[in-house]
Design an enzyme around this catalytic site. Structure first.
Site, short mmCIF file in Angstrom:
data_model
loop_
_atom_site.label_atom_id
_atom_site.label_comp_id
_atom_site.label_asym_id
_atom_site.label_seq_id
_atom_site.Cartn_x
_atom_site.Cartn_y
_atom_site.Cartn_z
N HIS A 21 0.89 -1.18 0.00
CA HIS A 21 0.00 0.00 0.00
C HIS A 21 0.92 1.21 0.00
O HIS A 21 1.70 1.39 0.95
CB HIS A 21 -0.87 0.01 1.24
CG HIS A 21 -1.74 -1.20 1.37
ND1 HIS A 21 -3.05 -1.23 0.96
CD2 HIS A 21 -1.47 -2.45 1.85
CE1 HIS A 21 -3.55 -2.44 1.20
NE2 HIS A 21 -2.62 -3.20 1.73
N GLU A 198 -7.28 -12.35 6.13
CA GLU A 198 -6.22 -11.73 6.94
C GLU A 198 -6.66 -11.87 8.40
O GLU A 198 -6.09 -12.66 9.15
CB GLU A 198 -6.05 -10.25 6.56
CG GLU A 198 -4.99 -9.52 7.39
CD GLU A 198 -4.89 -8.01 7.07
OE1 GLU A 198 -5.79 -7.46 6.44
OE2 GLU A 198 -3.87 -7.41 7.49
N ASP A 276 3.36 -5.17 2.52
CA ASP A 276 2.09 -4.59 2.97
C ASP A 276 2.24 -3.08 3.23
O ASP A 276 1.91 -2.28 2.35
CB ASP A 276 1.56 -5.33 4.21
CG ASP A 276 0.05 -5.26 4.37
OD1 ASP A 276 -0.63 -4.74 3.46
OD2 ASP A 276 -0.46 -5.74 5.41
N ASP A 277 2.69 -2.72 4.43
CA ASP A 277 2.86 -1.31 4.82
C ASP A 277 4.23 -1.16 5.47
O ASP A 277 4.33 -1.10 6.71
CB ASP A 277 1.75 -0.91 5.80
CG ASP A 277 0.37 -1.09 5.18
OD1 ASP A 277 -0.02 -0.22 4.37
OD2 ASP A 277 -0.29 -2.10 5.48
N1 ADE Z 1 -4.70 -1.13 4.26
C1 ADE Z 1 -3.38 -1.03 4.39
N2 ADE Z 1 -2.87 -2.16 4.88
C2 ADE Z 1 -3.90 -3.02 5.06
C3 ADE Z 1 -4.04 -4.34 5.53
N3 ADE Z 1 -2.99 -5.05 5.95
N4 ADE Z 1 -5.26 -4.88 5.59
C4 ADE Z 1 -6.33 -4.18 5.20
N5 ADE Z 1 -6.27 -2.94 4.75
C5 ADE Z 1 -5.06 -2.35 4.67
ZN ZN Z 2 -2.64 -5.04 2.62
#
Ligand code: ADE
Ligand code: ZN
Length: 336
Positions: A21, A198, A276-277
């Site tokens: 993201h 998740e 992911d982030d």
């Molecule tokens: N937005 C950013 N990271 C996310 C994640 N791991 N799960 C859901 N939405 C997200």
């Molecule tokens: Zn994600």
């Protein structure tokens, strides 16, 4: 376990990143720089204080702070700078190709024009050091009508987007809530992906496949709770974009040693490793490979499989895909 040779192999091998993201690549230093540039005031006195707030207990506790961090993004140049910083960092991890998620609703809800968001991110992808394409995610905690309006708003910029995804708070917002907008996206020829499994149950993975017709599952780590679904997803070569550090930070698994990654691979699933982030979860894609290989019984054979899977699962033209896979094979054939 991780020896020096395996560590080097993981760092140096060519790879694709399919679950990043872009707003989650915003480092605290850049958040403060952009806040200052734009005259936005932050509820944290310093970079260190902001970083200290990154102690998450679940997905929602992360999302609250992640959306707050994104509030410093105002101009096209801000989106450009954020994206370029990620692309340069990913290149150092030997990422050759990235498929980048962005959350337009996080920005349009604050009055930022849709075009400002897309043009800034897209221009960085054109100028950056690696191949990169864009996937627009819908926020699943908002109504489907908002997602439909967002897709309509994207139509003039259709050529800058390769697909759509579904992210944000999972539990209570099942994929079927977004059946119509995904059907519309499919009719537009866009690729389809969704976060599923998740924090949510395997039933969400199943409805992402059967109702939304997705081509990849983002995360999907909870699939092991349903053996029939595992067999089906393995048979269909449906890829999972797994994010190990994220899963531990958001307490999907207590510690890396109990992550399901090795079991997913053993079940024949097309697993990929992603960040992911990265600014929030303690590392970029190579940090994810290293942490997983350090804690789990994974070897050079798994490294090769994961690198190959990352390109196999990418939305690339067959020719490009073949070239990247040949690069992976050449890399591993040189190792001894
Ligand atoms: N937005 C950013 N990271 C996310 C994640 N791991 N799960 C859901 N939405 C997200
Ligand atoms: Zn994600």
């Amino acid at each position: 376990m991780l020896n020096t040779q395996l560590r080097h192999m993981l760092q140096a091998m060519p790879k694709a990143e399919l679950h990043i993201h872009i707003e989650g690549s915003l480092e605290p230093e850049l958040i403060f720089e952009l806040a200052q540039r734009n005259g936005v005031s932050l509820p944290y006195p310093s970079v260190e204080a902001l970083r200290e707030a990154y102690a998450f207990t679940d997905l929602q506790s992360f999302l609250d702070i992640y959306y707050a961090g994104a509030s410093v993004l105002i101009t096209e140049q801000d989106f450009y700078d954020m994206t370029m910083a990620y692309l340069e960092r990913a290149a150092r991890d030997n990422v050759r190709h990235a498929e980048i998620f962005f959350d337009p609703q996080t920005h349009t809800a604050r009055g930022i024009p849709f075009r400002t968001v897309v043009d800034g991110i897209w221009r960085a992808c054109q100028d950056g050091p690696i191949s990169a394409t864009l996937i627009m995610c819908f926020l699943r905690h908002l109504p489907e009508s908002d997602a439909i309006a967002t897709l309509e708003e994207a139509l003039p910029l259709r050529d800058k987007i390769i697909g759509v995804g579904l992210d944000s708070s999972e539990v209570g917002h099942p994929p079927e809530k977004f059946a119509r907008v995904f059907e519309r996206a499919r009719n537009l020829g866009l690729h389809l992906v969704a976060h599923a499994g998740e924090e949510g149950p395997p039933a969400y993975i199943e409805s992402a496949l059967d109702v939304l017709n997705v081509e990849r599952i983002d995360h999907g780590v909870r699939i092991l709770d349903d053996a029939d679904l595992v067999a089906r997803v393995a048979r269909e070569r449906m890829a999972l974009t797994v994010c190990p550090l994220s899963n531990v930070k958001l307490r999907v698994f207590d510690v890396m040693g109990s992550h399901s990654l090795r079991r997913l691979l053993d079940a024949g699933l097309a697993v990929t490793i992603n960040s992911d982030d990265p600014a929030y979860f303690g590392g970029y894609v190579n940090d994810n490979y290293l942490a997983a290989f350090d804690a789990l019984p994974l070897d050079a054979g798994h490294a090769r499989t994961l690198a190959r899977n990352s390109f196999e699962a990418a939305f690339l033209e067959p020719e490009q895909k073949r070239a990247f896979l040949a690069e992976v094979d050449a890399f591993f054939n040189q190792q001894h």
